[in-house]
Design a protein around this motif. Structure first.
Motif, PDB file in Angstrom:
ATOM      1  N   VAL A  42     -52.353 -65.316   0.514  1.00 17.50           N
ATOM      2  CA  VAL A  42     -50.933 -65.677   0.451  1.00 17.50           C
ATOM      3  C   VAL A  42     -50.608 -66.762   1.473  1.00 17.50           C
ATOM      4  CG1 VAL A  42     -48.585 -64.814   0.817  1.00 17.50           C
ATOM      5  CG2 VAL A  42     -50.210 -63.458  -0.499  1.00 17.50           C
ATOM      6  N   ALA A  43     -51.183 -66.660   2.672  1.00 19.45           N
ATOM      7  CA  ALA A  43     -50.906 -67.652   3.720  1.00 19.45           C
ATOM      8  C   ALA A  43     -51.379 -69.040   3.325  1.00 19.45           C
ATOM      9  CB  ALA A  43     -51.559 -67.220   5.027  1.00 19.45           C
ATOM     10  N   ARG A  44     -52.396 -69.107   2.481  1.00 19.55           N
ATOM     11  CA  ARG A  44     -52.960 -70.404   2.095  1.00 19.55           C
ATOM     12  C   ARG A  44     -52.136 -71.108   1.024  1.00 19.55           C
ATOM     13  NH1 ARG A  44     -53.998 -74.431   0.527  1.00 19.55           N
ATOM     14  NH2 ARG A  44     -55.914 -75.687   0.559  1.00 19.55           N
ATOM     15  N   HIS A  45     -51.234 -70.411   0.368  1.00 22.04           N
ATOM     16  CA  HIS A  45     -50.458 -71.009  -0.712  1.00 22.04           C
ATOM     17  C   HIS A  45     -49.015 -71.253  -0.278  1.00 22.04           C
ATOM     18  CE1 HIS A  45     -53.836 -69.111  -2.939  1.00 22.04           C
ATOM     19  NE2 HIS A  45     -53.741 -70.224  -3.653  1.00 22.04           N
ATOM     20  N   ALA A  46     -48.407 -72.262  -0.868  1.00 19.67           N
ATOM     21  CA  ALA A  46     -47.020 -72.608  -0.590  1.00 19.67           C
ATOM     22  C   ALA A  46     -46.325 -72.917  -1.912  1.00 19.67           C
ATOM     23  CB  ALA A  46     -46.943 -73.809   0.348  1.00 19.67           C
ATOM     24  N   PRO A  47     -45.002 -72.793  -1.952  1.00 22.81           N
ATOM     25  CA  PRO A  47     -44.289 -73.092  -3.201  1.00 22.81           C
ATOM     26  C   PRO A  47     -44.543 -74.513  -3.679  1.00 22.81           C
ATOM     27  CG  PRO A  47     -42.857 -71.914  -1.685  1.00 22.81           C
ATOM     28  CD  PRO A  47     -44.099 -72.253  -0.915  1.00 22.81           C
ATOM     29  N   LEU A  48     -44.734 -74.661  -4.971  1.00 22.66           N
ATOM     30  CA  LEU A  48     -44.950 -75.974  -5.567  1.00 22.66           C
ATOM     31  C   LEU A  48     -43.643 -76.762  -5.589  1.00 22.66           C
ATOM     32  CD1 LEU A  48     -47.253 -74.846  -8.499  1.00 22.66           C
ATOM     33  CD2 LEU A  48     -47.931 -76.191  -6.504  1.00 22.66           C
ATOM     34  N   PRO A  49     -43.724 -78.097  -5.724  1.00 20.25           N
ATOM     35  CA  PRO A  49     -42.513 -78.920  -5.728  1.00 20.25           C
ATOM     36  C   PRO A  49     -41.556 -78.530  -6.853  1.00 20.25           C
ATOM     37  CG  PRO A  49     -44.482 -80.277  -5.477  1.00 20.25           C
ATOM     38  CD  PRO A  49     -44.950 -78.902  -5.805  1.00 20.25           C
ATOM     39  N   ALA A  50     -40.313 -78.974  -6.700  1.00 18.39           N
ATOM     40  CA  ALA A  50     -39.273 -78.640  -7.674  1.00 18.39           C
ATOM     41  C   ALA A  50     -39.276 -79.624  -8.828  1.00 18.39           C
ATOM     42  CB  ALA A  50     -37.908 -78.638  -6.992  1.00 18.39           C
ATOM     43  N   GLU A  51     -38.768 -79.142  -9.943  1.00 19.51           N
ATOM     44  CA  GLU A  51     -38.499 -79.996 -11.094  1.00 19.51           C
ATOM     45  C   GLU A  51     -37.186 -79.528 -11.712  1.00 19.51           C
ATOM     46  OE1 GLU A  51     -41.799 -79.531 -13.730  1.00 19.51           O
ATOM     47  OE2 GLU A  51     -41.247 -77.513 -14.361  1.00 19.51           O
ATOM     48  N   THR A  52     -36.568 -80.386 -12.502  1.00 15.79           N
ATOM     49  CA  THR A  52     -35.289 -80.057 -13.130  1.00 15.79           C
ATOM     50  C   THR A  52     -35.511 -79.676 -14.582  1.00 15.79           C
ATOM     51  OG1 THR A  52     -34.117 -81.573 -11.663  1.00 15.79           O
ATOM     52  CG2 THR A  52     -32.986 -80.909 -13.670  1.00 15.79           C
ATOM     53  N   VAL A  53     -34.947 -78.534 -14.989  1.00 15.09           N
ATOM     54  CA  VAL A  53     -35.094 -78.070 -16.359  1.00 15.09           C
ATOM     55  C   VAL A  53     -33.727 -77.737 -16.929  1.00 15.09           C
ATOM     56  CG1 VAL A  53     -37.399 -77.130 -15.920  1.00 15.09           C
ATOM     57  CG2 VAL A  53     -35.407 -75.637 -15.720  1.00 15.09           C
ATOM     58  N   SER A  54     -33.644 -77.773 -18.246  1.00 17.93           N
ATOM     59  CA  SER A  54     -32.428 -77.346 -18.926  1.00 17.93           C
ATOM     60  C   SER A  54     -32.203 -75.853 -18.701  1.00 17.93           C
ATOM     61  CB  SER A  54     -32.553 -77.631 -20.427  1.00 17.93           C
ATOM     62  OG  SER A  54     -31.580 -76.917 -21.160  1.00 17.93           O
ATOM     63  N   ILE A  55     -30.943 -75.452 -18.628  1.00 13.38           N
ATOM     64  CA  ILE A  55     -30.647 -74.036 -18.457  1.00 13.38           C
ATOM     65  C   ILE A  55     -31.222 -73.209 -19.595  1.00 13.38           C
ATOM     66  CG2 ILE A  55     -28.407 -74.191 -19.607  1.00 13.38           C
ATOM     67  CD1 ILE A  55     -27.383 -72.131 -17.579  1.00 13.38           C
ATOM     68  N   ALA A  56     -31.382 -73.812 -20.779  1.00 14.02           N
ATOM     69  CA  ALA A  56     -31.953 -73.095 -21.917  1.00 14.02           C
ATOM     70  C   ALA A  56     -33.416 -72.749 -21.696  1.00 14.02           C
ATOM     71  CB  ALA A  56     -31.805 -73.934 -23.186  1.00 14.02           C
TER      72      ALA A  56
END
Length: 405
Positions: free
Chosen positions: A12-26
């Motif tokens: 778990v310590a070795r991983h970090a959240p991936l970058p953000a992207e924008t998606v439709s609410i659908a």
């Protein structure tokens, strides 16, 4: 050998959240928010009626059988444009805006219409009765959903009500899944002498999708350094590479060397657990590799304990250990040895409502049928003493996994 907790902490310590992207609410359900959802309007947008009836002034309804002049209507999606005066009423429907001058709603059941254009109030109402005030649910600028939450359908409903058509979410982790072994064939292919069906890769891919990742099946690598290395090479674009089998140190266990040749550094490869002792973890720049054991039950149990938290961490969640709960042992069990044990079991209920866990009599790590028919796993610490029926124990209840295992 590392303990389960030590190995999980490293992964778990070795991983970090991936970058953000924008998606439709659908398309947002199941994704993890990278930025909070903020209301862009008040809800409700005005004072609205909570019932069908008449908008009136409470002062006009103090006596019995007050008769008022009906001057207009206020349906949902419409409004009465004037200001209500003394002795007047507006026919109103659920969701209709309360007219200026009105301060209460008399429900339809407490009125009588005898003459067109008038209404008789049979029972008055206190000021504010049956009115949903503007901003009752939320006001513009309110943070409705915090970042770091996996969006459920009810969250999608709230985001939509807040007039948020696009959401910032963490990118789905791309998980490469590579099976290894000369003995493996895919379901539906001819099964030759000494060959078996490949089930683990398909199971892991299904787990990845259920846990919010994108599964990339890399096929079956034969037991040659060249084939394993070539298929690992095709998976280098993935965020996390999962290999199945071949992670030990036997003559046919070539995965470690193939990973090292691709620039991976080995962190560990043995865990004090059952099933799943030969579990490997390696890293290369921003990419990681998790080597799961080849036996199908070992594969799936290790995926639950280690791959699930890694995917959740990449997705923007904390990457917490799989939840356990208290249960009552349904049969006697012998003392455990030096490895933490995850025992396929049936679950029932006792009179107090606690789960009653009864292990299957056979726990061979190649036997998928018992895993498919199990309701959960009895978790036994290393060196756990013999226990009798009725003892308090810890379990992983598959019902807590929401159908993803």
């Amino acid at each position: 050998m590392l303990t389960v907790d030590e190995a999980l902490a490293r992964i778990v310590a070795r991983h970090a959240p991936l970058p953000a992207e924008t998606v439709s609410i659908a398309d947002a359900a199941g994704r993890v928010l990278a930025a909070p959802v903020v209301a862009r309007l008040d809800q409700p947008f005005a004072d609205l009626s909570a019932m069908d009836g008449y908008a009136v002034r409470a002062a006009d309804c103090g006596g019995l059988s007050a008769t008022l002049r009906v001057v207009g209507q206020a349906p949902a999606g419409g409004a009465y444009a004037g200001t209500l005066g003394a002795g007047e009423a507006v026919r109103i429907f659920t969701g209709g805006p309360v007219p200026a001058g009105a301060d209460t709603i008399v429900i339809q059941e407490n009125t009588k219409v005898e003459t067109a254009g008038t209404v008789t109030i049979l029972e008055g109402a206190q000021p504010g009765r049956h009115i949903r005030r503007r901003g009752l649910d939320f006001a513009a600028g309110t943070v409705g959903i915090e970042a770091g939450r996996r969006l459920a359908p009810r969250d999608v409903a709230l985001a939509a009500a807040m007039n948020t058509p696009w959401l910032s979410v963490h990118r789905r982790p791309r998980i490469g899944v590579l099976a290894t072994g000369d003995e493996l064939v895919m379901p539906g292919e001819p099964v030759g002498p000494n060959q078996i069906l490949s089930s683990s890769a398909l199971a892991v891919a299904a787990l990845v999708r259920g846990w919010g990742g994108e599964a990339i099946l890399l096929g079956i690598a034969r037991d040659t350094y060249e084939d394993i290395g070539a298929r690992i090479g095709t998976g280098l674009s993935c965020d996390l590479l999962v290999t199945l089998g071949g992670a030990s140190v036997g003559e046919h266990d070539l995965v470690q060397d193939a990973l090292k040749a691709q620039g991976f550094d080995l962190d560990f490869w043995r865990i004090a657990m059952r099933p799943g002792k030969p579990l490997m973890f390696a890293e290369r720049a921003a990419q990681t590799a998790l080597g799961l054991p080849g036996n199908p039950v070992s594969t799936m149990v290790c995926a639950l304990l280690f791959l699930k938290p890694a995917i959740e961490r990449l997705s923007g969640l904390p990457g917490s250990p799989v939840m356990t709960r208290r249960a009552v042992l349904g049969s006697d069990i012998a003392a455990n040895d030096t490895r933490q044990d995850y025992v396929r079991s049936r679950l029932g209920r006792d009179g107090s409502g606690l789960p009653v866990v009864t292990p299957f009599g056979v726990q061979d790590s190649s036997m998928l049928s018992f895993l498919a028919h199990a309701d959960g796993l009895l978790v036994r610490p290393a060196h756990d003493a013999a226990r009798t029926a009725g003892s308090a124990v810890e379990i992983i209840d598959f019902a807590d996994l929401g159908g993803t295992f």
